[in-house]
Design a protein around this motif. Structure first.
Motif, PDB file in Angstrom:
ATOM      1  N   THR A 212      -7.336   1.865  53.010  1.00 44.62           N
ATOM      2  CA  THR A 212      -7.975   0.760  53.736  1.00 44.62           C
ATOM      3  C   THR A 212      -7.519  -0.599  53.230  1.00 44.62           C
ATOM      4  OG1 THR A 212      -9.861   0.943  52.233  1.00 44.62           O
ATOM      5  CG2 THR A 212     -10.027   2.066  54.342  1.00 44.62           C
ATOM      6  N   ASP A 213      -6.967  -0.667  51.995  1.00 45.85           N
ATOM      7  CA  ASP A 213      -6.491  -1.941  51.470  1.00 45.85           C
ATOM      8  C   ASP A 213      -5.116  -2.309  52.019  1.00 45.85           C
ATOM      9  OD1 ASP A 213      -8.779  -2.198  49.945  1.00 45.85           O
ATOM     10  OD2 ASP A 213      -7.918  -1.129  48.228  1.00 45.85           O
ATOM     11  N   ASP A 214      -4.415  -1.338  52.598  1.00 48.51           N
ATOM     12  CA  ASP A 214      -3.095  -1.598  53.153  1.00 48.51           C
ATOM     13  C   ASP A 214      -3.211  -1.946  54.631  1.00 48.51           C
ATOM     14  OD1 ASP A 214      -1.811  -0.968  50.754  1.00 48.51           O
ATOM     15  OD2 ASP A 214      -1.868   1.181  51.230  1.00 48.51           O
ATOM     16  N   THR A 215      -2.679  -3.109  55.007  1.00 50.55           N
ATOM     17  CA  THR A 215      -2.716  -3.541  56.402  1.00 50.55           C
ATOM     18  C   THR A 215      -1.478  -3.017  57.107  1.00 50.55           C
ATOM     19  OG1 THR A 215      -3.892  -5.540  55.706  1.00 50.55           O
ATOM     20  CG2 THR A 215      -2.976  -5.524  57.927  1.00 50.55           C
ATOM     21  N   VAL A 216      -1.605  -1.827  57.679  1.00 49.95           N
ATOM     22  CA  VAL A 216      -0.513  -1.188  58.397  1.00 49.95           C
ATOM     23  C   VAL A 216      -1.025  -0.760  59.766  1.00 49.95           C
ATOM     24  CG1 VAL A 216       1.145   0.694  58.446  1.00 49.95           C
ATOM     25  CG2 VAL A 216       0.540  -0.360  56.261  1.00 49.95           C
ATOM     26  N   ILE A 217      -0.343  -1.182  60.807  1.00 47.17           N
ATOM     27  CA  ILE A 217      -0.726  -0.814  62.171  1.00 47.17           C
ATOM     28  C   ILE A 217       0.436  -0.066  62.806  1.00 47.17           C
ATOM     29  CG2 ILE A 217      -1.303  -1.694  64.471  1.00 47.17           C
ATOM     30  CD1 ILE A 217      -2.709  -4.000  63.149  1.00 47.17           C
ATOM     31  N   VAL A 218       0.127   1.030  63.449  1.00 46.17           N
ATOM     32  CA  VAL A 218       1.139   1.817  64.147  1.00 46.17           C
ATOM     33  C   VAL A 218       1.031   1.534  65.643  1.00 46.17           C
ATOM     34  CG1 VAL A 218       2.062   4.112  64.597  1.00 46.17           C
ATOM     35  CG2 VAL A 218       0.988   3.620  62.404  1.00 46.17           C
ATOM     36  N   ILE A 219       2.135   1.150  66.242  1.00 44.80           N
ATOM     37  CA  ILE A 219       2.188   0.935  67.686  1.00 44.80           C
ATOM     38  C   ILE A 219       3.151   1.970  68.268  1.00 44.80           C
ATOM     39  CG2 ILE A 219       2.754  -0.659  69.549  1.00 44.80           C
ATOM     40  CD1 ILE A 219       2.109  -2.960  67.716  1.00 44.80           C
ATOM     41  N   GLY A 220       2.657   2.769  69.183  1.00 40.20           N
ATOM     42  CA  GLY A 220       3.489   3.769  69.853  1.00 40.20           C
ATOM     43  C   GLY A 220       3.739   3.362  71.293  1.00 40.20           C
ATOM     44  N   ALA A 221       4.845   3.820  71.833  1.00 45.36           N
ATOM     45  CA  ALA A 221       5.188   3.526  73.231  1.00 45.36           C
ATOM     46  C   ALA A 221       5.691   4.793  73.900  1.00 45.36           C
ATOM     47  CB  ALA A 221       6.245   2.428  73.310  1.00 45.36           C
ATOM     48  N   THR A 222       5.242   5.012  75.115  1.00 44.61           N
ATOM     49  CA  THR A 222       5.677   6.198  75.859  1.00 44.61           C
ATOM     50  C   THR A 222       5.599   5.945  77.355  1.00 44.61           C
ATOM     51  OG1 THR A 222       5.241   8.553  76.262  1.00 44.61           O
ATOM     52  CG2 THR A 222       3.350   7.167  75.802  1.00 44.61           C
ATOM     53  N   ASN A 223       6.452   6.629  78.095  1.00 44.50           N
ATOM     54  CA  ASN A 223       6.378   6.609  79.557  1.00 44.50           C
ATOM     55  C   ASN A 223       5.585   7.792  80.085  1.00 44.50           C
ATOM     56  OD1 ASN A 223       8.223   4.469  79.361  1.00 44.50           O
ATOM     57  ND2 ASN A 223       9.970   5.854  79.495  1.00 44.50           N
ATOM     58  N   ARG A 224       5.265   8.759  79.216  1.00 43.60           N
ATOM     59  CA  ARG A 224       4.598   9.996  79.623  1.00 43.60           C
ATOM     60  C   ARG A 224       3.378  10.247  78.750  1.00 43.60           C
ATOM     61  NH1 ARG A 224       7.296  13.767  82.497  1.00 43.60           N
ATOM     62  NH2 ARG A 224       5.179  14.581  82.700  1.00 43.60           N
ATOM     63  N   LEU A 225       2.290   9.566  79.060  1.00 41.90           N
ATOM     64  CA  LEU A 225       1.053   9.748  78.301  1.00 41.90           C
ATOM     65  C   LEU A 225       0.511  11.160  78.458  1.00 41.90           C
ATOM     66  CD1 LEU A 225      -1.138   8.243  76.589  1.00 41.90           C
ATOM     67  CD2 LEU A 225      -2.339   7.815  78.737  1.00 41.90           C
ATOM     68  N   ASP A 226       0.751  11.785  79.605  1.00 42.42           N
ATOM     69  CA  ASP A 226       0.215  13.117  79.879  1.00 42.42           C
ATOM     70  C   ASP A 226       0.829  14.196  78.991  1.00 42.42           C
ATOM     71  OD1 ASP A 226       2.536  12.359  81.489  1.00 42.42           O
ATOM     72  OD2 ASP A 226       2.450  14.394  82.276  1.00 42.42           O
ATOM     73  N   LEU A 227       1.962  13.912  78.342  1.00 42.93           N
ATOM     74  CA  LEU A 227       2.614  14.907  77.493  1.00 42.93           C
ATOM     75  C   LEU A 227       2.095  14.907  76.059  1.00 42.93           C
ATOM     76  CD1 LEU A 227       6.376  14.553  78.535  1.00 42.93           C
ATOM     77  CD2 LEU A 227       4.696  16.213  79.372  1.00 42.93           C
ATOM     78  N   LEU A 228       1.364  13.861  75.658  1.00 47.00           N
ATOM     79  CA  LEU A 228       0.984  13.719  74.258  1.00 47.00           C
ATOM     80  C   LEU A 228      -0.154  14.647  73.865  1.00 47.00           C
ATOM     81  CD1 LEU A 228       1.206   9.856  73.738  1.00 47.00           C
ATOM     82  CD2 LEU A 228       2.916  11.599  73.301  1.00 47.00           C
ATOM     83  N   ASP A 229      -0.123  15.069  72.595  1.00 49.29           N
ATOM     84  CA  ASP A 229      -1.140  15.969  72.049  1.00 49.29           C
ATOM     85  C   ASP A 229      -2.483  15.245  71.951  1.00 49.29           C
ATOM     86  OD1 ASP A 229      -1.011  18.761  70.334  1.00 49.29           O
ATOM     87  OD2 ASP A 229      -2.601  17.429  69.654  1.00 49.29           O
ATOM     88  N   GLU A 230      -3.566  15.984  72.255  1.00 48.16           N
ATOM     89  CA  GLU A 230      -4.912  15.382  72.236  1.00 48.16           C
ATOM     90  C   GLU A 230      -5.282  14.873  70.845  1.00 48.16           C
ATOM     91  OE1 GLU A 230      -4.142  18.211  73.558  1.00 48.16           O
ATOM     92  OE2 GLU A 230      -4.744  18.181  75.679  1.00 48.16           O
ATOM     93  N   ALA A 231      -4.815  15.561  69.802  1.00 43.49           N
ATOM     94  CA  ALA A 231      -5.139  15.143  68.437  1.00 43.49           C
ATOM     95  C   ALA A 231      -4.544  13.783  68.101  1.00 43.49           C
ATOM     96  CB  ALA A 231      -4.633  16.196  67.442  1.00 43.49           C
ATOM     97  N   LEU A 232      -3.438  13.438  68.748  1.00 41.31           N
ATOM     98  CA  LEU A 232      -2.799  12.152  68.512  1.00 41.31           C
ATOM     99  C   LEU A 232      -3.521  11.022  69.237  1.00 41.31           C
ATOM    100  CD1 LEU A 232      -0.195  11.050  67.095  1.00 41.31           C
ATOM    101  CD2 LEU A 232       0.943  11.267  69.301  1.00 41.31           C
ATOM    102  N   LEU A 233      -4.172  11.346  70.335  1.00 37.36           N
ATOM    103  CA  LEU A 233      -4.793  10.324  71.186  1.00 37.36           C
ATOM    104  C   LEU A 233      -6.223   9.982  70.802  1.00 37.36           C
ATOM    105  CD1 LEU A 233      -3.525  11.605  74.665  1.00 37.36           C
ATOM    106  CD2 LEU A 233      -2.572   9.763  73.292  1.00 37.36           C
ATOM    107  N   ARG A 234      -6.820  10.778  69.941  1.00 38.65           N
ATOM    108  CA  ARG A 234      -8.243  10.579  69.654  1.00 38.65           C
ATOM    109  C   ARG A 234      -8.475   9.288  68.855  1.00 38.65           C
ATOM    110  NH1 ARG A 234      -9.664  10.940  64.532  1.00 38.65           N
ATOM    111  NH2 ARG A 234      -8.716  12.431  63.061  1.00 38.65           N
TER     112      ARG A 234
END
Length: 497
Positions: A199-221
């Motif tokens: 929590t002390d590290d300010t790191v943000i992950v930004i992902g980009a995709t054209n196919r949201l329907d293909l992504l795993d549910e565990a990744l989207l939660r």
């Protein structure tokens, strides 16, 4: 070989001393170590070196800000909270708020997802670490997971950091029994890293995709990618701002109206608009002009949408006549049904097309009625209908029209509930086992549309001949020229089928 030669130099086995045994053991040990290194290097060393090079290459601090991003005002406002959290984190920590760990941009290609991620890093003066999803996919088990760990370790070390994973669907697809083990390990490592942020590290992950329907549910939660932001094609106002950004360093003629250009480019992405502005400048240089005029922009729009103009086509006169009536059929029915505004008709070959009708809707549309979809299919099939009426046969020129018409009809049946099958959306399982039923429904829609197209053309055959004649003489007709032809015959628009 060395050991063998050494033994030959000894007169007899009984003369072997302790010194000789030591030399044999040393030589054997050296050869064994050398053999182990040869076996290990091809798999392990290149992977490690690739990771180090990749880390140095992808580390960056972009000088892009939100001022460089045009036409995405609502999304920029949504991201302001994340930016403020990075710049003034003490305010949020005081209230017990946690920074979003992940932001997922999804939408069609060319809409500015990568540019937005760079702008977030630029606004916060954060390190920007770029990675493509395909970079984590390897044939060696464990290499992808190691690259994920290395990337996140570097981001934590250099925080505040923005990790941008482009085309994240390459590693984030849904897991199943048939999925690749290496991809699963890479995805599992990514999930662990998203969960295990300090929590002390300010790191943000930004992902980009054209196919949201293909992504795993565990990744989207929530807790991993907390925010999902759709970035679609720009509307008229956004297109105007995008064109202003991409033309502000170009010498424009006073006659150019950016608003008019924005209306002529309905449905195009930001990347296509940038390409149009660049192509217009290139065409102006090619024509030895000092200012970019409307003519260059119109030529650029045709170049981007229709393809490269073929200067010396070898087309038979008979084929040219068929193409003229084919395109005249499209233009005639589109004008009468008033589906889209016809900007230009041409029988000059571009790309793989022998002719085309350039048309755009007069305004941005987000909802279409059943009747409007049927009209679109009628317009698509009008070129083939004109061929059949005039020449009593059809050609291969309607291939692309048939594909587009069939796709619209399929969506009407399977997704929109606009057929006799009722108000249901059909899933993949139903499609697989009831394809014949669905095919008949699609055919019913396209056949009715084709009959309507022939009916409209037969009732306005004089206009069809007039348009085709002008095309044969001039090769192109613009919007004003088409309006002049219709005024001669006083045909009412918005034909009711």
């Amino acid at each position: 070989m060395l050991i063998f030669q050494y033994f030959l130099s000894i007169e007899g086995l009984e003369n072997i001393t302790a010194r000789d045994r030591a030399i044999v053991w040393i030589i054997t040990t050296i050869l064994f170590i050398y053999y182990i290194n040869i076996e290990a290097k091809p798999q392990l060393v290149p992977s490690i070196l690739a990771i180090e090079k990749e880390s140095d290459r992808n580390k960056d601090k972009p000088n892009i800000s939100f001022d460089d991003v045009a036409g995405l005002e609502e999304i920029k406002e949504e991201l302001q909270e994340t930016i403020d959290f990075i710049n003034n984190s003490f305010k949020y920590k005081k209230m017990g708020a946690k920074i979003p760990k992940g932001i997922l941009f999804h939408g069609p290609p060319g809409t500015g997802k990568t540019l937005l991620a760079k702008a977030v890093a630029g606004e916060t003066n954060s390190n920007f670490l770029y990675a493509s999803g395909s970079e984590f996919v390897e044939k060696y088990v464990g290499v992808g997971a190691k690259r994920v760990r290395t990337l996140f370790e570097k981001a934590k070390k250099d925080s505040p950091s923005i990790i941008f994973i482009d085309e994240i669907d390459a590693i984030g697809t849904k897991r199943n029994l048939e999925s690749n083990n290496e991809k699963d390990q890479t995805l599992n490592q990514l999930l662990v890293e998203l969960d295990g942020f300090n929590t002390d590290d300010t790191v943000i992950v930004i992902g980009a995709t054209n196919r949201l329907d293909l992504l795993d549910e565990a990744l989207l939660r929530p807790g991993r990618f907390d925010r999902h932001i759709y970035i679609g094609n720009p509307n008229t106002s956004a297109r105007e701002k995008i064109l202003e950004v991409h033309t502000n360093n170009k010498p424009l003629d006073k006659s150019i109206d950016i608003k008019d250009l924005a209306k002529k480019t309905t449905g195009l992405s930001g990347a296509q608009l940038a390409n149009i502005a660049n192509e217009a400048a290139i065409i102006a240089v090619r024509n030895n002009k000092k200012l970019i005029s409307v003519l260059e922009f119109e030529a650029a729009i045709e170049r981007v949408i229709a393809g490269l103009k073929i200067k010396n086509p070898t087309i038979l006169l008979k084929e040219k006549k068929v193409v003229a009536f084919h395109e005249a059929g499209h233009a005639l029915v589109s004008k009468i049904l008033n589906t889209d505004v016809v900007q230009k008709i041409s029988i000059v070959p571009r790309g793989q097309a022998l002719g085309y009708v350039l048309k755009f809707p007069d305004e941005d549309r987000y909802l279409l009625t059943k009747r409007e979809l049927e009209h679109k299919i009628i317009c698509l099939l009008a070129g083939r209908a004109a061929e059949e009426i005039i020449f009593k046969e059809v050609t291969t020129g309607a291939k692309d029209d048939l594909n587009k018409a069939t796709n619209i009809a399929r969506e009407m049946v399977c997704s929109y509930g606009m057929s006799s099958m009722g108000t249901i959306a059909l899933d993949e399982v139903y499609l697989r086992y009831n394809y014949d039923t669905i095919r008949l429904e699609i055919k019913k829609i396209t056949d009715a549309a084709y009959n309507d197209a022939k009916k409209i053309i037969n009732e306005n055959i004089e206009i069809l001949n007039h348009i085709a004649k002008v095309l044969m003489e001039n090769e192109t007709i613009d919007k004003d020229g088409l309006n002049e032809i219709f005024k001669m015959y006083e045909v009412p628009y918005d034909f009711a089928t």
